[in-house]
Motif scaffolding. Structure first.
Motif, PDB file in Angstrom:
ATOM      1  N   LEU A  52       0.819  -1.224   0.000  1.00 50.63           N
ATOM      2  CA  LEU A  52       0.000   0.000   0.000  1.00 50.63           C
ATOM      3  C   LEU A  52       0.850   1.270   0.000  1.00 50.63           C
ATOM      4  O   LEU A  52       0.325   2.352  -0.247  1.00 50.63           O
ATOM      5  CB  LEU A  52      -0.917   0.025   1.222  1.00 50.63           C
ATOM      6  N   GLY A  53       2.115   1.151   0.338  1.00 51.85           N
ATOM      7  CA  GLY A  53       2.957   2.338   0.472  1.00 51.85           C
ATOM      8  C   GLY A  53       2.657   3.085   1.755  1.00 51.85           C
ATOM      9  O   GLY A  53       2.895   4.275   1.864  1.00 51.85           O
ATOM     10  N   GLY A  54       2.133   2.392   2.742  1.00 46.15           N
ATOM     11  CA  GLY A  54       1.749   2.998   4.019  1.00 46.15           C
ATOM     12  C   GLY A  54       0.243   2.960   4.168  1.00 46.15           C
ATOM     13  O   GLY A  54      -0.487   2.701   3.217  1.00 46.15           O
ATOM     14  N   SER A  55      -0.221   3.219   5.380  1.00 42.78           N
ATOM     15  CA  SER A  55      -1.654   3.133   5.660  1.00 42.78           C
ATOM     16  C   SER A  55      -1.949   3.821   6.984  1.00 42.78           C
ATOM     17  O   SER A  55      -1.076   3.941   7.837  1.00 42.78           O
ATOM     18  CB  SER A  55      -2.060   1.656   5.744  1.00 42.78           C
ATOM     19  N   SER A  56      -3.198   4.211   7.144  1.00 43.17           N
ATOM     20  CA  SER A  56      -3.615   4.679   8.468  1.00 43.17           C
ATOM     21  C   SER A  56      -3.811   3.445   9.342  1.00 43.17           C
ATOM     22  O   SER A  56      -4.021   2.339   8.839  1.00 43.17           O
ATOM     23  CB  SER A  56      -4.921   5.464   8.386  1.00 43.17           C
ATOM     24  N   GLN A  57      -3.719   3.617  10.648  1.00 43.42           N
ATOM     25  CA  GLN A  57      -3.922   2.497  11.564  1.00 43.42           C
ATOM     26  C   GLN A  57      -5.323   1.928  11.392  1.00 43.42           C
ATOM     27  O   GLN A  57      -5.497   0.708  11.401  1.00 43.42           O
ATOM     28  CB  GLN A  57      -3.713   2.940  13.015  1.00 43.42           C
ATOM     29  N   GLN A  58      -6.322   2.783  11.223  1.00 38.84           N
ATOM     30  CA  GLN A  58      -7.702   2.312  11.069  1.00 38.84           C
ATOM     31  C   GLN A  58      -7.859   1.481   9.805  1.00 38.84           C
ATOM     32  O   GLN A  58      -8.491   0.426   9.825  1.00 38.84           O
ATOM     33  CB  GLN A  58      -8.676   3.485  11.050  1.00 38.84           C
ATOM     34  N   ASP A  59      -7.314   1.965   8.695  1.00 38.34           N
ATOM     35  CA  ASP A  59      -7.417   1.207   7.450  1.00 38.34           C
ATOM     36  C   ASP A  59      -6.672  -0.114   7.561  1.00 38.34           C
ATOM     37  O   ASP A  59      -7.136  -1.140   7.058  1.00 38.34           O
ATOM     38  CB  ASP A  59      -6.882   2.018   6.272  1.00 38.34           C
ATOM     39  N   LEU A  60      -5.533  -0.100   8.211  1.00 36.31           N
ATOM     40  CA  LEU A  60      -4.763  -1.325   8.401  1.00 36.31           C
ATOM     41  C   LEU A  60      -5.565  -2.337   9.215  1.00 36.31           C
ATOM     42  O   LEU A  60      -5.586  -3.528   8.886  1.00 36.31           O
ATOM     43  CB  LEU A  60      -3.430  -1.013   9.073  1.00 36.31           C
ATOM     44  N   ALA A  61      -6.242  -1.889  10.252  1.00 38.51           N
ATOM     45  CA  ALA A  61      -7.080  -2.774  11.065  1.00 38.51           C
ATOM     46  C   ALA A  61      -8.166  -3.418  10.207  1.00 38.51           C
ATOM     47  O   ALA A  61      -8.440  -4.616  10.331  1.00 38.51           O
ATOM     48  CB  ALA A  61      -7.698  -2.007  12.226  1.00 38.51           C
ATOM     49  N   LYS A  62      -8.760  -2.644   9.329  1.00 38.31           N
ATOM     50  CA  LYS A  62      -9.810  -3.179   8.449  1.00 38.31           C
ATOM     51  C   LYS A  62      -9.240  -4.187   7.468  1.00 38.31           C
ATOM     52  O   LYS A  62      -9.814  -5.251   7.252  1.00 38.31           O
ATOM     53  CB  LYS A  62     -10.503  -2.040   7.701  1.00 38.31           C
ATOM     54  N   ILE A  63      -8.119  -3.857   6.857  1.00 39.09           N
ATOM     55  CA  ILE A  63      -7.509  -4.753   5.874  1.00 39.09           C
ATOM     56  C   ILE A  63      -7.077  -6.064   6.526  1.00 39.09           C
ATOM     57  O   ILE A  63      -7.280  -7.141   5.971  1.00 39.09           O
ATOM     58  CB  ILE A  63      -6.312  -4.069   5.190  1.00 39.09           C
ATOM     59  N   LEU A  64      -6.496  -5.971   7.723  1.00 34.60           N
ATOM     60  CA  LEU A  64      -6.031  -7.164   8.436  1.00 34.60           C
ATOM     61  C   LEU A  64      -7.165  -7.890   9.148  1.00 34.60           C
ATOM     62  O   LEU A  64      -6.954  -8.968   9.701  1.00 34.60           O
ATOM     63  CB  LEU A  64      -4.948  -6.788   9.451  1.00 34.60           C
ATOM     64  N   GLU A  65      -8.352  -7.254   9.157  1.00 34.79           N
ATOM     65  CA  GLU A  65      -9.520  -7.804   9.849  1.00 34.79           C
ATOM     66  C   GLU A  65      -9.199  -8.087  11.315  1.00 34.79           C
ATOM     67  O   GLU A  65      -9.447  -9.155  11.851  1.00 34.79           O
ATOM     68  CB  GLU A  65     -10.040  -9.055   9.135  1.00 34.79           C
ATOM     69  N   ARG A  88       1.891  11.271  12.718  1.00 29.32           N
ATOM     70  CA  ARG A  88       0.585  11.922  12.604  1.00 29.32           C
ATOM     71  C   ARG A  88       0.321  12.245  11.146  1.00 29.32           C
ATOM     72  O   ARG A  88       1.211  12.679  10.414  1.00 29.32           O
ATOM     73  CB  ARG A  88       0.542  13.213  13.418  1.00 29.32           C
ATOM     74  N   SER A  89      -0.909  12.044  10.743  1.00 26.75           N
ATOM     75  CA  SER A  89      -1.301  12.374   9.373  1.00 26.75           C
ATOM     76  C   SER A  89      -1.277  13.887   9.199  1.00 26.75           C
ATOM     77  O   SER A  89      -1.828  14.612  10.030  1.00 26.75           O
ATOM     78  CB  SER A  89      -2.715  11.848   9.090  1.00 26.75           C
ATOM     79  N   PRO A  90      -0.660  14.375   8.133  1.00 28.13           N
ATOM     80  CA  PRO A  90      -0.662  15.828   7.902  1.00 28.13           C
ATOM     81  C   PRO A  90      -2.059  16.344   7.544  1.00 28.13           C
ATOM     82  O   PRO A  90      -2.364  17.509   7.750  1.00 28.13           O
ATOM     83  CB  PRO A  90       0.309  16.017   6.737  1.00 28.13           C
ATOM     84  N   ARG A  94      -5.591  13.645  14.010  1.00 28.31           N
ATOM     85  CA  ARG A  94      -6.099  12.624  14.926  1.00 28.31           C
ATOM     86  C   ARG A  94      -5.674  11.221  14.493  1.00 28.31           C
ATOM     87  O   ARG A  94      -5.762  10.283  15.267  1.00 28.31           O
ATOM     88  CB  ARG A  94      -7.623  12.672  14.994  1.00 28.31           C
ATOM     89  N   ARG A  95      -5.229  11.076  13.273  1.00 29.01           N
ATOM     90  CA  ARG A  95      -4.873   9.777  12.721  1.00 29.01           C
ATOM     91  C   ARG A  95      -3.357   9.599  12.635  1.00 29.01           C
ATOM     92  O   ARG A  95      -2.627  10.563  12.500  1.00 29.01           O
ATOM     93  CB  ARG A  95      -5.451   9.615  11.317  1.00 29.01           C
TER      94      ARG A  95
END
Length: 159
Positions: A52-65, A88-90, A94-95
């Motif tokens: 993915l070239g990186g990910s938000s923690q929330q998206d990673l949680a969803k992808i990894l289930e 921190r996301s620019p 909060r992400r």
């Protein structure tokens, strides 16, 4: 002489064979990952982050289930070993954005090389052409499931 009734053979089912093969693959994989300090869940997370070239923690949680709390623990393990970096996301402070470090990329390459040897060992009874066919069939069997999972991850209201 009494003849036995002809019983139709049930169609071949491959669930038990796939389970046996996956157990063999998992046991050997775990044995080559352990000296690298990795567990299968670490490898999967590193692979996803690379792809993915990186990910938000929330998206990673969803992808990894995985539950968000468990993902935090997984990322803590990887961060302790300097395999990932959380920033921190620019766009949304909060992400957190999670990315592989150079150390993480190098270790992932080593792990994939070791796992290729495991695959060669476990699938040694198949020719290269048969392995490619197996890969294509497994990819086809899982692609609908993966597509559905991706759609669900995108359409959930918590995304």
């Amino acid at each position: 002489m009494t003849s036995l009734p002809v019983v139709n053979q049930p169609p071949h089912r491959c669930g038990a064979l796939l389970d046996h093969l996956s157990r063999r693959m998992r046991l050997r994989s775990e044995s080559v990952l352990a000296p690298l300090g990795l567990r299968p869940r670490h490898l999967i997370a590193l692979t996803v982050l690379r792809d993915l070239g990186g990910s938000s923690q929330q998206d990673l949680a969803k992808i990894l289930e995985m539950d968000g709390t468990n993902v935090v623990g997984l990322l803590n393990d990887l961060e302790t070993e300097n395999l990932i970096e959380r920033r921190r996301s620019p766009v949304d402070r909060r992400r957190h954005v999670v990315e592989l470090t150079d150390v993480g990329v190098k270790l992932l390459v080593r792990a994939e090389f070791a796992l290729a040897a495991v695959e060669d060992e476990v699938l040694r009874g198949l020719s290269d052409e048969q392995r490619e066919t197996l890969y294509e069939l497994l990819h086809q069997a899982t692609s609908k499931t993966e597509a559905e999972a991706c759609t669900e991850a995108v359409t959930r209201p918590t995304c």
